[in-house]
Design a protein around this motif. Structure first.
Motif, PDB file in Angstrom:
ATOM      1  N   GLU A 155      -4.775   6.487   0.980  1.00 54.32           N
ATOM      2  CA  GLU A 155      -4.125   5.499   0.121  1.00 54.32           C
ATOM      3  C   GLU A 155      -4.130   6.033  -1.292  1.00 54.32           C
ATOM      4  O   GLU A 155      -5.121   6.591  -1.760  1.00 54.32           O
ATOM      5  CB  GLU A 155      -4.860   4.161   0.185  1.00 54.32           C
ATOM      6  N   ARG A 191      -1.040   5.559   9.920  1.00 50.15           N
ATOM      7  CA  ARG A 191      -1.309   4.236  10.500  1.00 50.15           C
ATOM      8  C   ARG A 191      -2.780   3.850  10.351  1.00 50.15           C
ATOM      9  O   ARG A 191      -3.098   2.680  10.133  1.00 50.15           O
ATOM     10  CB  ARG A 191      -0.894   4.235  11.973  1.00 50.15           C
ATOM     11  N   ARG A 244      -3.249   2.631   6.781  1.00 52.68           N
ATOM     12  CA  ARG A 244      -2.720   1.272   6.573  1.00 52.68           C
ATOM     13  C   ARG A 244      -3.628   0.222   7.211  1.00 52.68           C
ATOM     14  O   ARG A 244      -3.755  -0.887   6.697  1.00 52.68           O
ATOM     15  CB  ARG A 244      -1.311   1.174   7.149  1.00 52.68           C
ATOM     16  N   PRO A 275      -7.623   0.119   4.585  1.00 53.28           N
ATOM     17  CA  PRO A 275      -7.341   0.433   3.182  1.00 53.28           C
ATOM     18  C   PRO A 275      -8.490   1.191   2.520  1.00 53.28           C
ATOM     19  O   PRO A 275      -9.668   0.899   2.751  1.00 53.28           O
ATOM     20  CB  PRO A 275      -7.152  -0.951   2.549  1.00 53.28           C
ATOM     21  N   MET A 286       0.830  -1.198   0.000  1.00 51.11           N
ATOM     22  CA  MET A 286       0.000   0.000   0.000  1.00 51.11           C
ATOM     23  C   MET A 286       0.871   1.257   0.000  1.00 51.11           C
ATOM     24  O   MET A 286       1.852   1.337   0.733  1.00 51.11           O
ATOM     25  CB  MET A 286      -0.911   0.020   1.237  1.00 51.11           C
ATOM     26  N   THR A 287       0.498   2.210  -0.820  1.00 44.43           N
ATOM     27  CA  THR A 287       1.183   3.505  -0.852  1.00 44.43           C
ATOM     28  C   THR A 287       0.318   4.543  -0.147  1.00 44.43           C
ATOM     29  O   THR A 287      -0.803   4.822  -0.562  1.00 44.43           O
ATOM     30  CB  THR A 287       1.453   3.954  -2.296  1.00 44.43           C
ATOM     31  N   VAL A 288       0.837   5.100   0.953  1.00 38.35           N
ATOM     32  CA  VAL A 288       0.133   6.127   1.711  1.00 38.35           C
ATOM     33  C   VAL A 288       0.701   7.489   1.309  1.00 38.35           C
ATOM     34  O   VAL A 288       1.924   7.691   1.330  1.00 38.35           O
ATOM     35  CB  VAL A 288       0.290   5.909   3.227  1.00 38.35           C
TER      36      VAL A 288
END
Length: 357
Positions: free
Chosen positions: A200, A151, A154, A157, A1-3
């Motif tokens: 995200e 956080r 993550r 999602p 996952m790209t935050v």
């Protein structure tokens, strides 16, 4: 996952108060004080030339009592938070109902219910939005809020988190009570609100320009005598002890352990003072003369407390995020440190949001 994190939006308070004006006010009130000249020279060395306050200097100085000062601080900070939050949502292409979590940080007043509850009403957020409200993190607040938001994303999602920081640190100006701490901390800080959206990548928000690659929180052992706040009958005071100057330097070996040899190509450092900025950059292996440009520029307009790191990040985005990996780091009373590893999102453009003057 790209935050990812949107370009932070910062809104400063409307009244700009210069260091010269503060010095003139204190000299007028205490013309014969034997140490005032020395303390004012020390204030001049902080790097702050002017700072935004929610009320004019004369009005701020005449406020008395913790109740009056606390109410004024909250009522001054709240509209700055609302304006920054609305602009941040607009820039991210989100409606209030799209927000899944709200993270707030506000330390300069005692208010129940807190700013998180107030903003749900004022922004029109969903009544079932998740809330994380911080009331004691102070200068580390913006970074701490970004860490908790990342956080949350993550763990959930597709979620969108609105981060809002607001402080009215002019409440620390106590011209009747003259000590080294009231002179330095009364003149060091400014008032502002700041906001950003953490999400995200591809979760319905406009792509933020910053990717969160890692987060870190740290409480320096045996550092409770470095910085602290005190509520007295006259209002909120900020104080520090002999360990204050050494605290940030003591954190750096632990910060290096967390980085674990990862390269650091640029940094956004909380503008707590020229020594903190340069010392942190030096500890990260960066040139203190060139790497602290945005932090020093932010500091010249006053340390904005929990909003300060958001201001530095906004300046970093506006100037063009350097290549490679960066570190955003903020320090707070405790002595606490919060940091994020960041990098530019490939091809992402910062949302159009004007920097506050």
């Amino acid at each position: 996952m790209t935050v990812v994190v949107s370009r932070p939006v910062v809104r400063t308070a409307p009244y700009w108060v210069s260091t010269e004006e503060i010095a003139g006010d204190l000299r007028g009130r205490h013309p014969a004080h034997p140490k005032l000249a020395l303390w004012l020279r020390m204030l001049g060395h902080t790097g702050v030339r002017t700072r935004p306050w929610v009320a004019p200097l004369a009005e701020t100085g005449e406020r008395t009592g913790v109740g009056d000062r606390s109410r004024a601080a909250y009522e001054g900070a709240r509209p700055l938070a609302v304006d920054a939050a609305r602009e941040s949502l607009r820039g991210a292409g989100l409606a209030p109902g799209d927000v899944d979590c709200l993270v707030t940080t506000h330390t300069t007043s005692w208010t129940v219910p807190g700013m998180d509850v107030d903003l749900i009403r004022l922004l029109g957020l969903r009544p079932d939005v998740s809330r994380v409200g911080f009331a004691t993190v102070a200068c580390a607040g913006g970074a701490h809020a970004l860490v908790q938001a990342a956080r949350f994303v993550r763990a959930h999602p597709g979620s969108r988190v609105l981060v809002v920081a607001a402080e009215a640190l002019s409440t620390l100006y106590h011209p009747r009570t003259l000590t080294l701490q009231t002179v330095l901390y009364g003149g060091l800080f400014g008032d502002a609100g700041g906001a950003a959206v953490v999400s995200e990548a591809g979760a319905g928000a406009e792509a933020g320009p910053l990717e969160v690659a890692g987060t870190w929180e740290f409480v320096l052992p045996d550092s409770q005598d470095a910085y602290w706040g005190v509520i007295e009958e006259a209002g909120l005071f900020f104080d520090s002890g002999p360990d204050a100057k050494k605290a940030a330097g003591r954190v750096l070996p632990h910060l290096a352990t967390w980085l674990d040899g990862r390269p650091v190509d640029w940094a956004a450092v909380h503008p707590g003072g020229p020594g903190i900025i340069r010392g942190t950059l030096d500890g990260l292996g960066l040139d203190p003369e060139t790497g602290g440009t945005h932090s020093l520029a932010s500091l010249a307009r006053g340390n904005l407390g929990g909003v300060a790191l958001l201001d530095v990040l906004a300046r970093t985005v506006d100037a063009g995020i350097p290549g490679g990996d960066g570190v955003a780091v903020a320090f707070g009373p405790g002595f606490t440190t919060t940091a994020l590893r960041l990098r530019a999102v490939a091809g992402a453009a910062a949302p159009a949001a004007a920097q506050a003057p």
